[in-house]
Design a protein around this motif. Structure first.
Motif, PDB file in Angstrom:
ATOM      1  N   GLU B  90      35.966 -72.377  47.335  1.00 36.15           N
ATOM      2  CA  GLU B  90      37.411 -72.564  47.218  1.00 36.15           C
ATOM      3  C   GLU B  90      37.805 -74.037  47.325  1.00 36.15           C
ATOM      4  O   GLU B  90      38.601 -74.533  46.522  1.00 36.15           O
ATOM      5  CB  GLU B  90      38.133 -71.756  48.315  1.00 36.15           C
ATOM      6  N   ALA B  91      37.260 -74.748  48.315  1.00 38.14           N
ATOM      7  CA  ALA B  91      37.703 -76.130  48.557  1.00 38.14           C
ATOM      8  C   ALA B  91      37.413 -77.014  47.343  1.00 38.14           C
ATOM      9  O   ALA B  91      38.271 -77.798  46.917  1.00 38.14           O
ATOM     10  CB  ALA B  91      37.031 -76.688  49.812  1.00 38.14           C
ATOM     11  N   VAL B  92      36.211 -76.878  46.781  1.00 34.88           N
ATOM     12  CA  VAL B  92      35.848 -77.759  45.667  1.00 34.88           C
ATOM     13  C   VAL B  92      36.606 -77.373  44.393  1.00 34.88           C
ATOM     14  O   VAL B  92      36.924 -78.232  43.562  1.00 34.88           O
ATOM     15  CB  VAL B  92      34.317 -77.793  45.454  1.00 34.88           C
ATOM     16  N   LEU B  94      39.714 -76.156  44.352  1.00 38.07           N
ATOM     17  CA  LEU B  94      41.060 -76.722  44.526  1.00 38.07           C
ATOM     18  C   LEU B  94      41.046 -78.227  44.252  1.00 38.07           C
ATOM     19  O   LEU B  94      41.998 -78.787  43.706  1.00 38.07           O
ATOM     20  CB  LEU B  94      41.575 -76.427  45.936  1.00 38.07           C
ATOM     21  N   TRP B  95      39.968 -78.873  44.663  1.00 31.87           N
ATOM     22  CA  TRP B  95      39.801 -80.312  44.406  1.00 31.87           C
ATOM     23  C   TRP B  95      39.689 -80.587  42.905  1.00 31.87           C
ATOM     24  O   TRP B  95      40.367 -81.473  42.365  1.00 31.87           O
ATOM     25  CB  TRP B  95      38.575 -80.794  45.173  1.00 31.87           C
ATOM     26  N   HIS B  97      40.798 -78.736  40.497  1.00 28.23           N
ATOM     27  CA  HIS B  97      42.101 -78.451  39.870  1.00 28.23           C
ATOM     28  C   HIS B  97      43.086 -79.589  40.154  1.00 28.23           C
ATOM     29  O   HIS B  97      43.861 -79.984  39.268  1.00 28.23           O
ATOM     30  CB  HIS B  97      42.628 -77.117  40.392  1.00 28.23           C
ATOM     31  N   GLY B  98      43.062 -80.126  41.353  1.00 27.69           N
ATOM     32  CA  GLY B  98      43.916 -81.276  41.668  1.00 27.69           C
ATOM     33  C   GLY B  98      43.571 -82.477  40.788  1.00 27.69           C
ATOM     34  O   GLY B  98      44.461 -83.177  40.290  1.00 27.69           O
ATOM     35  N   GLU B 165      31.596 -83.029  43.017  1.00 27.45           N
ATOM     36  CA  GLU B 165      30.271 -82.829  43.597  1.00 27.45           C
ATOM     37  C   GLU B 165      29.623 -81.593  42.971  1.00 27.45           C
ATOM     38  O   GLU B 165      30.310 -80.673  42.531  1.00 27.45           O
ATOM     39  CB  GLU B 165      30.397 -82.663  45.119  1.00 27.45           C
TER      40      GLU B 165
END
Lengths: 243, 243
Positions: B90-92, B94-95, B97-98, B165
């Motif tokens: 999820e975190a990567v 969202l990154w 997409h940002g 990453e």
């Protein structure tokens, strides 16, 4: 979960779209930029990549534990399910996010009305161009965007004052904020537009009556509209007075 | 799954960011706008809400079975996991997409250089303002966006020619397209910028060498850059020639 919202202090700006979702849900959050004098330093350390491997290009961004999310639409997509502000289901969530991205485009165009040449320069240095852009915006783009959202509300099989099927969502809060800002910036143009957009008018009234939103709007946490934000009132950019 | 991409025919435009992802993954897709003379009618029926309850504001949009997704960044976020163009987590995501939304903002600013007053009017009618906006863009915004993406590549612990990453992602394809378009539109300015952005240069070269991308770029499916698209070459908007 305590959410941390990072946005420049003293203005509503793009941070306000996130604040409205957090306030509407009664979420536990801290508005870092306005919480202390150190807020701006904390924001800058994220932008410089000192506090994260995922440095945002610009505020607003949100921290939720280990997760950092930038861009209003991305933040709201992340918060929506957690705050109960979007229905279940992949298709409808992609639809809500697409609507939010249309709000993003609309807001960018609204901002550029007063800054058509450069965001880095003063309004006063680009006022003549701003007047030409305002005319084009009020004649063509404002009715096009409002007409689109009106159509979406009219087509919603579940409601006549919500954008997304299943009821109230974060996109409604953002459209509320956009229309509120437009009414501040272009009061004459909006007075002329709103009668032909009854679905939007109903949505905006409904949102303003929601208990936590009404409390928030009456609180000191709701910063005023001003000529430092996205929605600026310069009388010369509004429609001419009726003759 | 056969994906259906809906975008105006004959230009790369915003549809190209989606095409690059589909081509890179070797996905089965139809480019509806270019596939037949009826393409424009099919697109319009979606926009009018005749073919869907989820009418997009504008192309591009993508249909995947029952799912309809609008906006480049939303489409790529949807396709990324399905096409193996974004890592797990999820975190990567969202990154990623940002980052993609930052590309969106960059592309909108690039477009508005040649249309600073109104998208509905000809370039020639706003040329003087476009020159003022181009100066501000080349001096301030172009280096700011390029500097940001260079920083992101430099901070990536896994690679020196990828943004996210874990390796190659859809965001790399979009940055490739953006830099390619900028080189077409502003060849002198980009020649001056690129030496100080070695990470971006490496990323762009790497993407161009990917087998399916190289084949696509050499095919008739790759429409040419032109003065009908986002990235337009008007010599008077580029940096002045060296003296």
């Amino acid at each position: 979960m305590r959410y941390e919202l990072y946005y420049w202090p003293t203005i509503q700006g793009r941070g306000e779209f996130v604040r409205l979702a957090l306030e509407d849900a009664g979420a536990d959050y801290i508005d870092v930029g306005n919480a202390s004098d150190a807020g701006i330093t904390e924001i800058s350390e994220f932008l410089d990549g000192e506090s994260t491997l995922y440095p945002p290009f610009a505020p607003p961004f949100l921290r939720a534990g280990e997760i950092l999310v930038s861009h209003v639409a991305n933040i709201l997509q992340f918060l929506g399910p957690r705050l109960g502000l979007v229905p279940e289901g992949e298709a409808v969530r992609l639809w809500a996010h697409g609507l939010q991205l249309t709000v993003t485009d609309f807001v960018a165009e609204i901002h550029d009305v007063h800054h058509p040449i450069s965001s880095d320069d003063y309004y006063e240095a680009q006022r003549d161009t701003a007047q030409a852009r305002a005319e084009a915006f009020l004649e063509s783009r404002l009715p096009r965007f409002l007409g689109y959202f009106e159509q979406v509300i009219a087509q919603n099989p579940d409601s006549d004052d919500c954008l997304v099927e299943g009821g109230h969502s974060y996109v409604d809060l953002s459209l509320f904020q956009t229309v509120s800002g437009l009414r501040y910036a272009f009061p004459r143009a909006m007075e002329a537009e709103m009668p032909s957009h009854p679905g939007i008018a109903a949505l905006v009234s409904r949102v303003a009556r929601r208990e936590r939103i009404a409390a928030y709007l009456g609180s000191e946490r709701r910063l005023p509209f001003s000529e430092q934000g996205i929605f600026r009132h310069y009388a010369e950019l509004d429609s001419p007075p009726p003759t």
